[in-house]
Design a protein around this motif. Structure first.
Motif, PDB file in Angstrom:
ATOM      1  N   GLY A 201      -4.915  -9.652   3.200  1.00 23.04           N
ATOM      2  CA  GLY A 201      -5.705  -8.576   3.781  1.00 23.04           C
ATOM      3  C   GLY A 201      -4.902  -7.351   4.149  1.00 23.04           C
ATOM      4  O   GLY A 201      -5.455  -6.396   4.711  1.00 23.04           O
ATOM      5  N   GLU A 202      -3.629  -7.343   3.818  1.00 24.83           N
ATOM      6  CA  GLU A 202      -2.749  -6.225   4.142  1.00 24.83           C
ATOM      7  C   GLU A 202      -2.545  -5.332   2.924  1.00 24.83           C
ATOM      8  O   GLU A 202      -2.620  -5.794   1.776  1.00 24.83           O
ATOM      9  N   PRO A 203      -2.271  -4.036   3.142  1.00 17.48           N
ATOM     10  CA  PRO A 203      -1.984  -3.163   1.999  1.00 17.48           C
ATOM     11  C   PRO A 203      -0.717  -3.587   1.269  1.00 17.48           C
ATOM     12  O   PRO A 203       0.255  -4.020   1.896  1.00 17.48           O
ATOM     13  N   PHE A 204      -0.755  -3.483  -0.051  1.00 19.89           N
ATOM     14  CA  PHE A 204       0.457  -3.631  -0.845  1.00 19.89           C
ATOM     15  C   PHE A 204       1.323  -2.390  -0.654  1.00 19.89           C
ATOM     16  O   PHE A 204       0.841  -1.313  -0.298  1.00 19.89           O
ATOM     17  N   THR A 205       2.605  -2.534  -0.914  1.00 18.29           N
ATOM     18  CA  THR A 205       3.464  -1.380  -1.174  1.00 18.29           C
ATOM     19  C   THR A 205       3.605  -1.266  -2.688  1.00 18.29           C
ATOM     20  O   THR A 205       3.219  -2.188  -3.427  1.00 18.29           O
ATOM     21  N   LEU A 206       4.137  -0.170  -3.163  1.00 17.18           N
ATOM     22  CA  LEU A 206       4.344  -0.057  -4.613  1.00 17.18           C
ATOM     23  C   LEU A 206       5.239  -1.182  -5.129  1.00 17.18           C
ATOM     24  O   LEU A 206       4.999  -1.720  -6.224  1.00 17.18           O
TER      25      LEU A 206
ATOM     26  N   ASN B 292      -2.478  17.324  -0.074  1.00 15.46           N
ATOM     27  CA  ASN B 292      -1.573  16.874  -1.124  1.00 15.46           C
ATOM     28  C   ASN B 292      -2.267  15.752  -1.876  1.00 15.46           C
ATOM     29  O   ASN B 292      -2.314  14.610  -1.411  1.00 15.46           O
ATOM     30  N   ASN B 293      -2.820  16.063  -3.033  1.00 13.93           N
ATOM     31  CA  ASN B 293      -3.561  15.079  -3.809  1.00 13.93           C
ATOM     32  C   ASN B 293      -2.629  14.428  -4.827  1.00 13.93           C
ATOM     33  O   ASN B 293      -2.695  14.684  -6.016  1.00 13.93           O
ATOM     34  N   THR B 294      -1.778  13.568  -4.323  1.00 11.23           N
ATOM     35  CA  THR B 294      -0.818  12.929  -5.212  1.00 11.23           C
ATOM     36  C   THR B 294      -1.438  11.708  -5.898  1.00 11.23           C
ATOM     37  O   THR B 294      -2.527  11.249  -5.546  1.00 11.23           O
ATOM     38  N   TYR B 295      -0.748  11.218  -6.901  1.00 13.63           N
ATOM     39  CA  TYR B 295      -1.170   9.979  -7.533  1.00 13.63           C
ATOM     40  C   TYR B 295      -0.983   8.811  -6.567  1.00 13.63           C
ATOM     41  O   TYR B 295      -0.097   8.817  -5.704  1.00 13.63           O
ATOM     42  N   GLY B 296      -1.796   7.803  -6.737  1.00 14.90           N
ATOM     43  CA  GLY B 296      -1.657   6.587  -5.951  1.00 14.90           C
ATOM     44  C   GLY B 296      -2.353   5.438  -6.647  1.00 14.90           C
ATOM     45  O   GLY B 296      -2.931   5.597  -7.731  1.00 14.90           O
ATOM     46  N   PHE B 297      -2.298   4.277  -6.020  1.00 15.05           N
ATOM     47  CA  PHE B 297      -3.008   3.105  -6.515  1.00 15.05           C
ATOM     48  C   PHE B 297      -3.801   2.491  -5.369  1.00 15.05           C
ATOM     49  O   PHE B 297      -3.417   2.583  -4.197  1.00 15.05           O
ATOM     50  N   THR B 298      -4.924   1.909  -5.722  1.00 12.29           N
ATOM     51  CA  THR B 298      -5.678   1.091  -4.776  1.00 12.29           C
ATOM     52  C   THR B 298      -5.710  -0.337  -5.284  1.00 12.29           C
ATOM     53  O   THR B 298      -5.638  -0.583  -6.497  1.00 12.29           O
ATOM     54  N   SER B 299      -5.821  -1.263  -4.360  1.00 12.01           N
ATOM     55  CA  SER B 299      -5.972  -2.677  -4.730  1.00 12.01           C
ATOM     56  C   SER B 299      -7.432  -3.074  -4.598  1.00 12.01           C
ATOM     57  O   SER B 299      -8.171  -2.556  -3.760  1.00 12.01           O
ATOM     58  N   SER B 300      -7.843  -3.993  -5.432  1.00 13.35           N
ATOM     59  CA  SER B 300      -9.220  -4.494  -5.389  1.00 13.35           C
ATOM     60  C   SER B 300      -9.413  -5.356  -4.142  1.00 13.35           C
ATOM     61  O   SER B 300      -8.436  -5.813  -3.528  1.00 13.35           O
ATOM     62  N   PRO B 301     -10.663  -5.613  -3.763  1.00 12.73           N
ATOM     63  CA  PRO B 301     -10.889  -6.510  -2.618  1.00 12.73           C
ATOM     64  C   PRO B 301     -10.237  -7.881  -2.796  1.00 12.73           C
ATOM     65  O   PRO B 301      -9.639  -8.415  -1.846  1.00 12.73           O
ATOM     66  N   ASP B 302     -10.332  -8.453  -4.008  1.00 13.04           N
ATOM     67  CA  ASP B 302      -9.732  -9.774  -4.226  1.00 13.04           C
ATOM     68  C   ASP B 302      -8.213  -9.720  -4.143  1.00 13.04           C
ATOM     69  O   ASP B 302      -7.581 -10.614  -3.559  1.00 13.04           O
ATOM     70  N   ALA B 303      -7.606  -8.697  -4.724  1.00  6.27           N
ATOM     71  CA  ALA B 303      -6.150  -8.585  -4.668  1.00  6.27           C
ATOM     72  C   ALA B 303      -5.684  -8.358  -3.237  1.00  6.27           C
ATOM     73  O   ALA B 303      -4.664  -8.924  -2.806  1.00  6.27           O
ATOM     74  N   THR B 304      -6.415  -7.533  -2.497  1.00  4.47           N
ATOM     75  CA  THR B 304      -6.063  -7.292  -1.096  1.00  4.47           C
ATOM     76  C   THR B 304      -6.145  -8.581  -0.298  1.00  4.47           C
ATOM     77  O   THR B 304      -5.269  -8.882   0.535  1.00  4.47           O
ATOM     78  N   GLU B 305      -7.188  -9.368  -0.551  1.00  4.11           N
ATOM     79  CA  GLU B 305      -7.333 -10.658   0.139  1.00  4.11           C
ATOM     80  C   GLU B 305      -6.182 -11.591  -0.206  1.00  4.11           C
ATOM     81  O   GLU B 305      -5.658 -12.300   0.661  1.00  4.11           O
ATOM     82  N   ALA B 306      -5.774 -11.570  -1.482  1.00  5.87           N
ATOM     83  CA  ALA B 306      -4.640 -12.413  -1.901  1.00  5.87           C
ATOM     84  C   ALA B 306      -3.340 -11.990  -1.227  1.00  5.87           C
ATOM     85  O   ALA B 306      -2.406 -12.797  -1.125  1.00  5.87           O
ATOM     86  N   ASN B 307      -3.309 -10.753  -0.749  1.00  3.03           N
ATOM     87  CA  ASN B 307      -2.124 -10.248  -0.037  1.00  3.03           C
ATOM     88  C   ASN B 307      -2.294 -10.397   1.479  1.00  3.03           C
ATOM     89  O   ASN B 307      -1.634  -9.696   2.249  1.00  3.03           O
TER      90      ASN B 307
END
Length: 336
Positions: A177-182, A160-175
């Protein structure tokens, strides 16, 4: 392109397709020895009767695809498999975007390409509220498109190749180090005015695109924080922290290779399992062969396998036709 012994390919392909079909229908299967004694005429009769199941001799077919790596690999799978089965194939892989490929199919400029069931339901057939059951969604698309447009939807991929988003290394670190939710991604964008969300040109304007995320979260990405880029560039620009968030396809091999972090989706983006779209007048020339070939191609393609194949093209720079061909050989669907 190397020419093959057609009769050998047909017989070998039919046998392997039957094995794959059995595995797909019944899960794990125990391999047993052939109970037919050597020299028994029944074995020869069985092979001869199975061969026509993958024989496309006398069929002329034009194969297209959209213009991103996964579609190139999938398109060349059809080119290679149909040629090996004896069809006269015209290669029009890498046509363009979704609307270009669909118009080519409907107009008869091409006869077949791989399409995603969510795209069929929402974009091509103009429906809303798609099912989140992959079998139900595909069956709904299959019935409506055949009745209204004479387009067959053959098979359904496990991936299932659905749309998604990835976060950049800096944004992930600002969170932390955890994944964001939508939801938290959208809140971060609103709370961080210089945050940039990179998207391909189609996504903000599709009925199955950005609008679903904005409706689900109740938040809208400001125009000043949107950046439209070519699909492939989004991955590298997000990895380089030039995009805080990048719109991606969730089976893309570059996600893992570039160390990007997928934003968690609770089920906002609709399903995008893939089927082979084929004009009914072409399908009717050899329905058993088309069904068998398509099942053999799609059955092994789960998310992990498709991402691996995509990565060979997107990350390692391999030729998509060579990747497609190697896959078919590995699965026993065509001969070397």
């Amino acid at each position: 392109m190397k020419l093959f012994n057609k009769s050998a390919i047909v017989a070998a392909g039919a046998a392997s397709l039957l094995v794959l079909s059995g595995c797909a229908a019944g899960g794990d299967s125990e391999v047993t020895e052939d109970p037919t004694p050597a020299g028994d005429d029944t074995a020869e009769e069985t092979t001869e009767s199975a061969a026509p199941a993958t024989d496309l001799s006398g069929v002329s077919i034009t194969v297209g695809s959209k213009d991103f790596d996964e579609q190139l690999v999938l398109g060349y799978m059809l080119v290679e498999a149909f040629e090996a089965a004896g069809a006269d194939v015209t290669d029009r892989v890498n046509l363009g975007g979704t609307s270009v490929a669909r118009e080519a199919l409907v107009s008869g400029a091409i006869d077949t390409y791989m399409e995603y069931n969510g795209t069929g339901w929402v974009t091509h057939l103009g429906n809303s509220d798609p099912s989140f059951d992959p079998a139900e969604l595909t069956e709904g698309v299959r019935a409506q498109d055949l009745e209204e447009n004479g387009i067959r939807w053959l098979g359904r991929s496990p991936f299932n190749n659905t749309y998604g988003f990835t976060s950049s290394p800096d944004a992930t670190e600002a969170n932390g180090g955890e994944p964001f939710t939508l939801q938290t991604m959208m809140e971060y964008v609103i709370d961080t005015p210089d945050a940039i969300v990179c998207m391909e040109s189609e996504y903000p304007n599709r009925d199955d695109g950005l609008v679903l995320m904005e409706e689900a979260t109740g938040l809208v990405i400001p125009e000043a924080q949107r950046l439209i880029l070519d699909t492939g560039i989004i991955y590298t620009e997000t990895a380089a922290n030039n995009c805080d968030f990048g719109e991606v396809y969730t089976t893309d091999g570059r996600i893992g290779a570039l160390g990007l972090t997928l934003v968690e989706d609770p089920g906002v983006n609709i399903l995008y399992n893939v089927s082979v779209n084929l004009r009914d007048e072409v399908y009717s020339q050899a329905p058993e062969a088309f069904d068998s070939i398509v099942e053999g191609i799609l059955a092994p393609l789960d998310n992990e396998r498709m991402a691996t194949l995509n990565g060979l093209v997107s990350v390692d720079g391999e030729d998509p036709q060579a990747v497609a061909r190697d896959f078919l050989i590995q699965e026993g669907l065509i001969a070397e």
